[in-house]
Design an enzyme around this catalytic site. Structure first.
Site, mmCIF file in Angstrom:
data_model
loop_
_atom_site.group_PDB
_atom_site.id
_atom_site.type_symbol
_atom_site.label_atom_id
_atom_site.label_comp_id
_atom_site.label_asym_id
_atom_site.label_seq_id
_atom_site.Cartn_x
_atom_site.Cartn_y
_atom_site.Cartn_z
ATOM 1 N N ASP A 381 -36.170 -52.058 13.793
ATOM 2 C CA ASP A 381 -36.375 -52.207 15.226
ATOM 3 C C ASP A 381 -36.823 -50.871 15.830
ATOM 4 O O ASP A 381 -36.163 -49.846 15.641
ATOM 5 C CB ASP A 381 -35.049 -52.656 15.843
ATOM 6 C CG ASP A 381 -35.199 -53.078 17.300
ATOM 7 O OD1 ASP A 381 -35.748 -54.165 17.532
ATOM 8 O OD2 ASP A 381 -34.766 -52.310 18.184
ATOM 9 N N GLU A 410 -41.284 -52.317 13.133
ATOM 10 C CA GLU A 410 -41.584 -52.986 14.390
ATOM 11 C C GLU A 410 -42.015 -51.931 15.399
ATOM 12 O O GLU A 410 -41.199 -51.374 16.113
ATOM 13 C CB GLU A 410 -40.363 -53.744 14.922
ATOM 14 C CG GLU A 410 -40.693 -54.568 16.160
ATOM 15 C CD GLU A 410 -39.901 -54.189 17.412
ATOM 16 O OE1 GLU A 410 -39.966 -54.951 18.387
ATOM 17 O OE2 GLU A 410 -39.240 -53.134 17.441
#
Lengths: 674, 674
Positions: A381, A410
């Protein structure tokens, strides 16, 4: 002068691939060829030879591959790694005096010059080679030298001396002198094949319950495995599964406050029950999770976890490691912000902490913890908001013991930042595909990914949507857009993924004016009718099957674009590296209107003959067409099927003829019509 | 982990110029700006700062230049070196926490958020800076901190805290933390201005005699100095002046045998009288040569010598250093050859000799010998047939004591080889200009030289002809071609040269079918009528004067091409770096026919206003035209004057207004007419 190698005359330059002057490795997967090119040249006109040398870093000996001359002092060779891990490669060059002599001898003889002295020079070279040759070779070399010194006719001598037997003998045993080795040993990271070919399905486990109003569990997730496997996915990505903080917990639709019972965002990691190594009790136990991972594997599916380095205010780290956070003068921890926006349910970790070594080790231990539970894929993330140095270190640390671990970055951020994350070790990367809509945009972006240096280290993973992003194209284009966006993702990029349930069910209500889902699953548990069959789901299932049997779609790199006379028609071809599997995609980018026009199949690029019939077989519709020339007419009706996925099936031996098992082709499907 | 710098969060990449990953230096001359760019970025959204640091390698301290943000994580700064020799430069970046705080504070305040805690955070930062600041700054920092902590209005506090006084104070004294320095220190070679701006005249001293049939001497050469100076040349390049071998001496027109009395090729260096440090007795004594060099300098002219590493069979080296040559089985030395061609009057030196250290030292001693006679420019003959490592070493060795020495590489060979010679130290390089004839060819080649990485290390020297090359364009185009080829050489490249006498006298009889001069001066002494005034000579004189007073023509790098509607019209603009001197060239590439058409002046590129009159002043013809728009009509008659050399003289303050002394403009000249 002592440190100079004065007699070496070869220059080697511009060895490629070479990322940041060799600071970072290039990337390949097992079985994927690495083509190496270099400028290799010497002074003067002597004949140059070059070779690629490489080895797995755990091996002692180097393999050698002769390089081919491409012209303009450029050389090329290739090798195909067969083992995961780090490889090393470099280039060597030298002057081949014997070959130089052979070429000169031939020219002089053909110009009717006296070659008596030349033949003696050749004999000297053969004799010199004999000095260091093996006994058997020695004998043959001396025999040839003797023949050159004897009084045979010049014609015979020239024929022998430049013939294949002498050439091969000298190539094998003539000691290479003054070999120049390129100054740098370059690195190649070889990963497992899934690094290049993977199909991801993201869903929130809390929404997996059979009954509305229930919190989903890992056992519920396990029940979904047959349907996800049947749809052709090989990777399930779960948002964070850890305890969720209670302080500043977000409510429905990102409300800054939540009502009792609201579950909060799973990215607000950590609560009294534990942090990044714990499991949200409502999902089940660690044992349940391991069982789910095990069952997924039995369906051919790997479970990917989210690795989000951030803490809710309730995370145990806040008390245990206060030095890892920034403290404000009012005694609170600095929360995440992008002024004037505040994210008070999430505390960023301060990577400038003096205690960074303990922080890094603890973060590594989180990864190792989940690896020990059988998780070998991490979707990371927002890696771009954590220190690059940390990622470079932790990925290398993990790969020391587990080279099979895949890290997906990401990061939808600035190009240089995304590139850097890939260079320092991320296996795959989210991309800008999500916002590339026109044929020109798509073509430019694919060209950037596949035709620039990025091809060497950046493996794209195309996501038409994510829980954070409902792009305008999907908002406006409805089912036709959902179909074209997923088919393009699945055929442009060999790695692709979907935030699944909303996608297959066609949910596309945005927060007004934003590219975000209304009633986002990030802030509430949903209840899905998992049995519902939509046309989008059917196409997803089909395209995933098509990917599995067509090697051309299992790599991102072999792509060329087809001219069309209608800018709403986007068309491209892909091919397997042996050119036996040829795929042609034609996409109607207009989700509302039928678009028709002419598409040019780049026969030359596909190594197809210009003057021969070929069949294009739409693997979605099962329609087959016989085409005879480059330009062909196509018509796509968005409400029937807005895309062709053709396999080109030629009758030319070796072209477009793969041993394909077509039995999986469904009998019932949506068709296009022209 | 101990070797990691875990708290540094900035990445610096792609610093340019950077030749071969920093292996070779970039090049500039004294007073020529070096622009440095780099990608500098951190994780997250904190504010980044970057600076260029540089120093002369003989200085201890580094100078710092703040870099400007260009967008997309790219930064730029520049410096102008003022001393010859080696400079070093690199880039640094860091996160500016105070500036990050200022920007956040402003946004929060503007969003009407409570900034009480923010102001305290700022006060903490000011106080932390005070810890390491100088006493005076300390006091001011603490005063500001106190004001932020006091109960003034938030509006006032935000205004002060983000105002220029606090910003400058913190910029000056806030200790930069976690500064990342780019991993490499890059190199810049700074040479004297003549490395970039020079005008060469080549002639054979043996043809300088006043009387036909006499062998020219250095005294004869000295008599030519006023005319060569008057023509505007600043460099005289003499082919080798050493004793010429007798064995296999070449006769007229490259005959393999010579008659008694024929002088042979001066490149067959070495005889009983001596080798590379000796002077051909017919030319005079060493004292005569020194006197010639001295007189040339008084005319503003430097003498360049030819440095040709090769020996006639009579060269003393053959006996003194047999190890430097390759010996054939018949007891002779291997002569130069390019099979089936043989050059038996020339023996190449074997750079693979085990005695290479003595060879290199001796070669260096040749250069030092002539440097001691006052020669600071060497035109190096065929450097591409000698080892690259030798050149790299010998040029560096010479530059240690004499950084002002200029080396011109005579290499008309493969691109990579020519580039390499420039990278390893050659100051200037011969080019392919000699064979670039069409507008498209010229534009492409100039683009390659000025818009690619070559611009950083490769200084072209344009030669329309040499004793080896009479290009087809000059054979066929006669006087008009001689004029356009020299004017283009002189205005495209700030370094240019001519093999002078044949050029100004328009001699262009080729060896049939070849790009070579018939009755080449390489094999015989000529007698020239040095007093003869040709139109070509007149144009050469004029263009050299124009170069001297127009700074736009004293650099090769500032060039842009003008669109024309007639491919026979080649047009380009050049500008001085301050844009005060603007030049516009229009060339009729057709030597036989009048060509006319429209030429577009790129006003935007020249920073000229779009809507204003400007004057173009042809410095060859003295004609002036007033133009009002971008597109203008031009007509060039090849037998009058096939080229315009316009100075653009605008009435805009600061544009095209250099203080030019026009008194040198001749009253009598050939004119074009339109």
């Amino acid at each position: 002068m002592e440190d100079l190698e004065g007699t070496k005359r070869i220059v080697i330059e511009h060895v490629q691939p070479q990322i940041n002057c060799g600071k970072y490795p290039a990337k390949r997967v097992v079985g994927e060829e690495l083509v190496v090119t270099a400028d290799v040249f010497g002074d003067g006109h002597d004949e140059v030879k070059a070779q690629l040398v490489y080895r797995h870093s755990k091996k002692k000996t180097w393999s050698q591959v002769p390089m081919q001359f491409l012209g303009n002092d450029r050389w090329q060779a290739a090798f195909t790694p067969d083992t995961m891990g780090r490889y090393e490669y470099t280039v060597q060059g030298w002057i081949d005096h014997f070959y130089t002599w052979q070429k000169g001898l031939k020219k002089k003889f053909e110009a009717n010059q006296d070659v008596t002295v030349e033949l003696q020079i050749g004999a000297q070279q053969l004799e010199a080679a004999a000095e260091t040759a093996k006994p058997g070779q020695q004998k043959r070399l001396r025999k040839w030298a003797g023949q050159l010194r004897s009084n045979t006719s010049a014609a015979d001598a020239v024929a022998w001396a430049t013939g294949p037997e002498v050439s091969e003998l000298m190539h094998a045993c003539c000691e290479r002198q003054n070999v120049t080795t390129y100054a740098k040993t370059l690195q190649l990271d070889v990963e497992r094949q899934k690094a290049l070919f993977s199909t991801w399905y993201e869903f929130f486990p809390r929404s997996a319950a059979q009954e509305a109003g229930q919190h989903g569990t890992f056992k519920d997730c396990a029940r979904l495995l047959p349907r996800i496997a049947e749809m052709g996915f090989d990777t399930i990505y779960l948002p964070p599964i850890h305890p969720i903080g209670r302080a500043f917990r977000k409510g429905k639709n990102n409300s800054p406050t939540s009502d009792p019972g609201e579950p909060g965002s799973p990215w607000a990691i950590g609560a009294a029950e534990g942090g990044h190594k714990a499991i949200l009790p409502e999902l089940g136990t660690l044992e349940d999770f391991r069982e789910f991972v095990h069952q997924a594997r039995e369906h051919g599916i790997e479970v990917a976890l989210d690795f989000a380095i951030q803490c809710s205010p309730d995370h145990p780290y806040v008390k245990e490691h206060p030095a890892w956070f920034k403290w404000r003068p009012d005694g609170t921890v600095q929360y995440a912000e992008n002024p004037p926006k505040k994210y008070q349910d999430v505390l960023p970790v301060n990577f400038e902490t003096e205690d960074w070594q303990n922080l890094w080790q603890e973060m590594k231990s989180i990864l190792m913890h989940w690896i020990e539970q059988g998780v070998f894929i991490f979707r990371v993330d927002n890696p771009h908001t954590k220190a690059f140095g940390f990622w470079e270190w932790v990925i290398a640390e993990v790969h020391k013991s587990y080279p099979q671990v895949i890290f997906l970055a990401e990061a939808f951020t600035r190009p240089r930042v995304m590139e850097q994350l890939a260079k320092i070790g991320f296996t795959q990367s989210y991309t800008y595909y999500t916002w590339r809509n026109t044929a020109e945009e798509l073509k430019q972006y694919m060209t950037e990914l596949t035709q620039t240096e990025m091809r060497e280290y950046f493996r794209p993973n195309f996501w038409p949507n994510t829980p954070d992003i409902l792009p305008y194209a999907l908002q406006e284009g409805g089912e036709a857009a959902h179909i074209t966006r997923v088919v393009m993702a699945a055929t442009l990029s060999s790695n692709y993924g979907l935030y699944g349930p909303v996608y297959e069910f066609g949910i596309n209500t945005p927060v007004p004016g934003k590219e975000e889902y209304y009633n986002s699953e990030k802030y509430e548990a949903m209840h899905w009718d998992w049995g519902r069959l939509t046309k989008t789901r059917e196409v997803i299932t089909l395209i995933n099957k098509i990917r599995k049997v067509n090697p051309a779609l299992q790599t991102t790199w072999n792509i060329a674009f087809c001219d069309t006379d209608n800018p709403q028609l986007f068309s491209y071809v892909k091919w397997s590296s042996d050119f036996k599997n040829l795929m042609l995609m034609v996409v109607n980018l207009d989700p509302h209107n039928t678009q028709a026009g002419w598409v040019k199949v780049p026969l030359w690029q596909l190594r197809m003959p210009q003057d021969q019939q070929y069949q294009v077989h739409d693997l979605l519709s099962e329609h087959k067409y016989t085409w005879t020339s480059e330009w062909n007419y196509v018509e796509l009706r968005p409400h029937e099927m807005p895309v062709h996925v053709f396999r080109i099936e030629t009758t030319t031996p070796g072209m477009g003829h793969d041993n394909l098992d077509d039995t999986w082709l469904p009998n019932d499907h949506h068709t296009s019509n022209e």
